[in-house]
Design an enzyme around this catalytic site. Structure first.
Site, PDB file in Angstrom:
ATOM      1  N   HIS A   1      -2.818   6.414   3.649  1.00  0.00           N
ATOM      2  CA  HIS A   1      -1.433   6.452   4.122  1.00  0.00           C
ATOM      3  C   HIS A   1      -0.801   7.757   3.660  1.00  0.00           C
ATOM      4  O   HIS A   1      -0.603   7.988   2.469  1.00  0.00           O
ATOM      5  CB  HIS A   1      -0.640   5.275   3.532  1.00  0.00           C
ATOM      6  CG  HIS A   1      -0.982   3.935   4.124  1.00  0.00           C
ATOM      7  ND1 HIS A   1      -1.874   3.760   5.161  1.00  0.00           N
ATOM      8  CD2 HIS A   1      -0.528   2.683   3.828  1.00  0.00           C
ATOM      9  CE1 HIS A   1      -1.955   2.472   5.468  1.00  0.00           C
ATOM     10  NE2 HIS A   1      -1.154   1.797   4.678  1.00  0.00           N
TER      11      HIS A   1
ATOM     12  N   CYS B   1       0.802  -1.229   0.000  1.00  0.00           N
ATOM     13  CA  CYS B   1       0.000   0.000   0.000  1.00  0.00           C
ATOM     14  C   CYS B   1       0.837   1.283   0.000  1.00  0.00           C
ATOM     15  O   CYS B   1       0.497   2.260  -0.660  1.00  0.00           O
ATOM     16  CB  CYS B   1      -0.974  -0.015   1.166  1.00  0.00           C
ATOM     17  SG  CYS B   1      -0.266  -0.577   2.719  1.00  0.00           S
TER      18      CYS B   1
END
Lengths: 356, 356, 356, 356
Positions: B238, B146
């Site tokens: 993120h 990710c």
């Protein structure tokens, strides 16, 4: 020995309350005066604070923040938790009145004659007050911005190895913005990658602290620092992810030893709020964490005064680590009290005014 | 045109649910099979998911995750949201059965013959499946971790200017650890400066993606990357603080233009889940923020597929910025679906198996 | 058919932004004027809002909140998201200018001639505007406080069974306090068991809404309500724990049926923002939850307009349940828009002013 | 005087760690044995705990939780922080071995011969151990569920006025679910209005505690209690919104006096962990708050042992208030230690086994 009377300016904010907590039972100082804005003036400290405190402190009547009130109280030492805008002139007025001001505000941090002080890092900079004392009966000593308080401590032992540059990304707690400074809607479950003015302060203040005292002036350390600041939904403790580049490779063990032995010299001064080990190098792979490590520091009086360092990783001439500093203790009130303790030991308080 | 039957392995986790959402109304694909652990097997998807979904999808009966069930369903394309440990052999078994596997798991990401793919970055790496097809009737295509999904996209347009090294500090959301991966006691009001294995993945995967395809092999880009990973109390998205060093000074404007024009070429492929602008350069001084920007991406089908970049600061040959990537969309399920769309357009799905 | 021109007062706050979102593509209404405080005046809506919105709306220039600006814009319907203190006189001035004001502010909620309206609960109260129209060319219609918006809806179907009293404990989201109303330091990881003035509003407003219209006056329902309000660290959605005492035992099934069939009648009005089922009775044992259920409501335009009820427990003549209402949609902007839709259908907008 | 050797079962959990903290420097007890699951067995306590603790405690080697290890250690008193499923048989085995077990687990709370004890509320129930001692050389004493620990204390002084029924809505902290019991994804920014089994426990346990001891049996108080339990994103401290109905009107002042004078009698026992004032009635309109009040209790050893009550509102024969109890201190480990102190003072520990 009689204790030195002190005042805390801006006693109702988060930093002000830390000042009160740290001073309410101090071996050198006694609280003689608390000030705040007009809104709290006239109330007792116990009415406005949610903290536990000694009855004698709870009963202190808060005055409106003005030089006259402070002077009338007989305080010889003043701790300022005021915003820079408010404190600028007031601190100068107090200095003109012969008061020793230990200020957490940003107003005078970069003044040529004002020490920006961390006793374990640049105790010699305290010398600067002599230039002030040539012009005023009092002086101003400042402690750095909350991020810098931790960063400069961690960088100091590394300077021996020849620092080329420093990258730092901060995870700053909401208390850094003051009691009302960060609204819940903005930060809950979020990260805000910007804090106004912070990155500039980090560059300037760190370079002043790490600078060298030459002929009563501070020469900047001219260290290249690339800061990226953010606010995170944490209450207390500024975490920092740091990567430094050295001029040549340094072994991990050497760096670990440098952190561990840092500040040994300053222990001889026996400052009551100084932690036995100013930098704690943590071995666990997932530390430091704000919740677990923010209060680090021994003895009891030095809780929140130690900087925790962890996840030390070295790759040739680069080293990365995380550090944590308690932003309202070591990074604010505690730093200021420690500075006053140093000044006391150096006879800059007693010598001036005598004890009551 | 008949749509291609697909299966989602591990449909009840956070990534699995994103797969279902992205596929439930897809122009190329139709959901034919959902699998999960024995605990959920036998239940309908509607019973186990808290998401809104189409009745036909809610009615799908979940099978236990086994190759036989998938094959029986007639799925020609399989999306895997399984943990690496579970998916390793299973994905190979499906490949042996002539299935095209698009996997979010880490099991095969570094296999020499398996593309680690981001269509806007390294579409040419898809070529690698040909080596697999020489040995198997099916193939495996993976999408990166990710963090890397966002980082590699932001770095790609910068490679033109000669990257010397990259420092990245991550602020990773709890969804990155999976539905049950992060306990509340550890993260509420805290930051944990460590995620097991993450930093190693960032170095390896980014270098494979940015590497060049030479004679059916990927040559690593050999970029020096210094990652420092942390978990923050954020649900999705993120955030990453990045500082890169170039071989020579680059102007801020030049970099901004590189970000803005990135991915124009890939638009011609008309992949349904590809965002019009893969990188959004934000002008506001306090962006990107997970809460405000995590769903960035146009058109509607590409929400969460764009990477937001902000706070671009350039100093001689160094540039710093923050980037944000939706970890379970672009960084997981969405990345995998986009890869399958590319394979479809490149006739790797239809050519193999025909449509139902 | 031309749409009716509308204005949103206080468009930059959390409720104001919901108004803009709900109106930017409305079948009856078109945005003609947005106002805010002097700080935002002169900027375009796109500059001050972090929401996605249509370009035509993003381009609207924000005016300072004054009656003159609104009147000049040609708006015949005004939606007010202003604080009570500001809106009191302004709303009256707009009414005097022949404008139909739909206000979320508390200023006029308890005025005898002003309907405190929830279409599914007390549509007949709209009749009250006739008394206003005898004295003014325009009128004011209000929607209740955010807690009451949910509570009154859940209580209405229960009134058939003879309510003796109601205990309600609220878990209110920070958005209920406005964009800047709740500081992070106070609420992160905490619960504050007090919201100034809230408990009084709940008692008064619920009793007005559940009251009966008799000879152009509302007779209070005189229901005994014991509210205990608290703020929790949730972004959106007011959860409420309710226990009611009936005059005699009522079966659980009967109550469930009453919730499920609630609002059927009002569907015939075909109000665009009315949810098909105004109360959703959830079967799962751990629902409703703010994060999962706050956007409940179908069709798409009615998202956030349904009240979720769950954990229905009946013990003789007492029944307990949890309910969840979206505080800035059903509990504020959405409630107001729904009221305007009802007024439109009842020919109170068109009949007065004609369409542009 | 030699201190009594004690063991803590399940020392690595949140409750276990509170036991260790409370016992590491106790005037009556000394830690002789710590147990945990096989995963931690063999490690020292200092390795597995993130808390500060005395070196002698940090050095204690953790044993796997088995009766044999406990018996071998020479512990005469055992504190159990085990889950009910594990502790059921083990506690009985320890009792058969002549050990006095003070258990926080739910396994034996409702056993007819086992006291469910809060010293300030029902010290006389300790008498029940005599029936156990007729059959076993040891005994089991339990403390109630964390919610009940606070609720029963607040209700006890109100029983004088004739309680008709009690409505309680809880706001329970994540620590109540244990270290790994609540996952971040479920609770961050959310409220979950359900905790399995909790409401049943509240009804049963409160009625046992408030029941009367008659002929060596507890007669239930048969109080009607309507609990509604929820989990909130708070770390420590269970807040409760309580509304009680009395048989006749009671004045606010009378109730305030009853809270304030509660527990005076039990002070004569001089239990070290008993707070001077077991119930603190707070005057501020927005208290108690978990963050500010969870550690209430004086002297130092009794921190977290006082229950805070605030927002007392009386309306005829109904009274509402909020209360706060520290769920892992008063509601778990602290409650258990206090029970052991009572047993010690009543000569149930010394009389049995003598001191080492």
């Amino acid at each position: 020995m009689k204790k030195i009377k002190t005042a805390v300016l801006g006693c109702t904010g988060l930093v002000g309350r830390q000042f009160v907590r740290l001073l309410e039972n101090h071996p050198f100082f006694v609280l003689a005066c608390l000030t705040a804005s007009a809104r709290s003036a006239g109330k007792s400290y116990g009415e406005v604070s949610t903290d536990f405190c000694r009855p004698v402190v709870a009963a202190l009547c808060i005055r409106e923040t003005r030089a006259a009130a402070v002077i009338r109280s007989g305080a010889r030492v003043v701790f300022s938790a005021l915003p820079a805008a408010v404190s600028n002139e007031l601190e100068e007025e107090l200095r003109r009145s012969g008061i020793c001001v230990f200020s957490n505000s940003g107003a005078h941090r970069l003044d040529a004659a004002v020490p920006l002080l961390i006793p374990e890092v640049n105790a010699d900079h305290l010398e600067l007050v002599q230039s002030q004392l040539r012009e005023h009966p009092g002086f101003i000593v400042t402690n750095p911005n909350c991020v810098v308080s931790g960063l400069a401590m961690a960088l100091k032992p590394l300077t021996t190895f020849g620092l080329r540059n420093v990258m730092v990304t901060t995870f700053q707690a909401v208390s850094g913005g003051g009691r009302r400074g960060v609204v819940a809607w903005d930060i809950m479950g979020n990260v805000v990658p910007y804090i106004a003015g912070e990155e500039e302060k980090i560059v300037r203040e760190t370079n002043k602290i790490l600078g060298s005292l030459k002929e009563a002036r501070i020469e900047s350390s001219h260290l290249e620092i690339y800061p990226s600041c953010s606010r995170v939904p944490v209450r207390e403790g500024h975490l920092q992810s740091v990567t430094v580049e050295f001029r040549q490779p340094v072994a991990s063990k050497t760096l670990a030893a440098a952190f561990a032995s840092f500040g040994t010299g300053s222990r001889q001064l026996a400052l009551p709020s100084a932690p036995v080990r100013p930098i704690l190098l943590l071995g666990n792979e997932d530390r430091p964490q704000p919740l677990l490590d923010v209060h680090a520091g021994e003895p009891l009086r030095a809780r929140g005064m130690a900087v925790s360092v962890g996840r030390l990783r070295v790759h040739e001439n680069r080293c990365s680590f995380f550090l944590l500093v308690h932003n309202t203790v070591r990074g604010a009130a505690g730093g200021s009290v420690l500075n006053a303790e140093l000044a006391f030991k150096k006879n800059l308080l007693g010598g001036l005014h005598g004890h009551d």
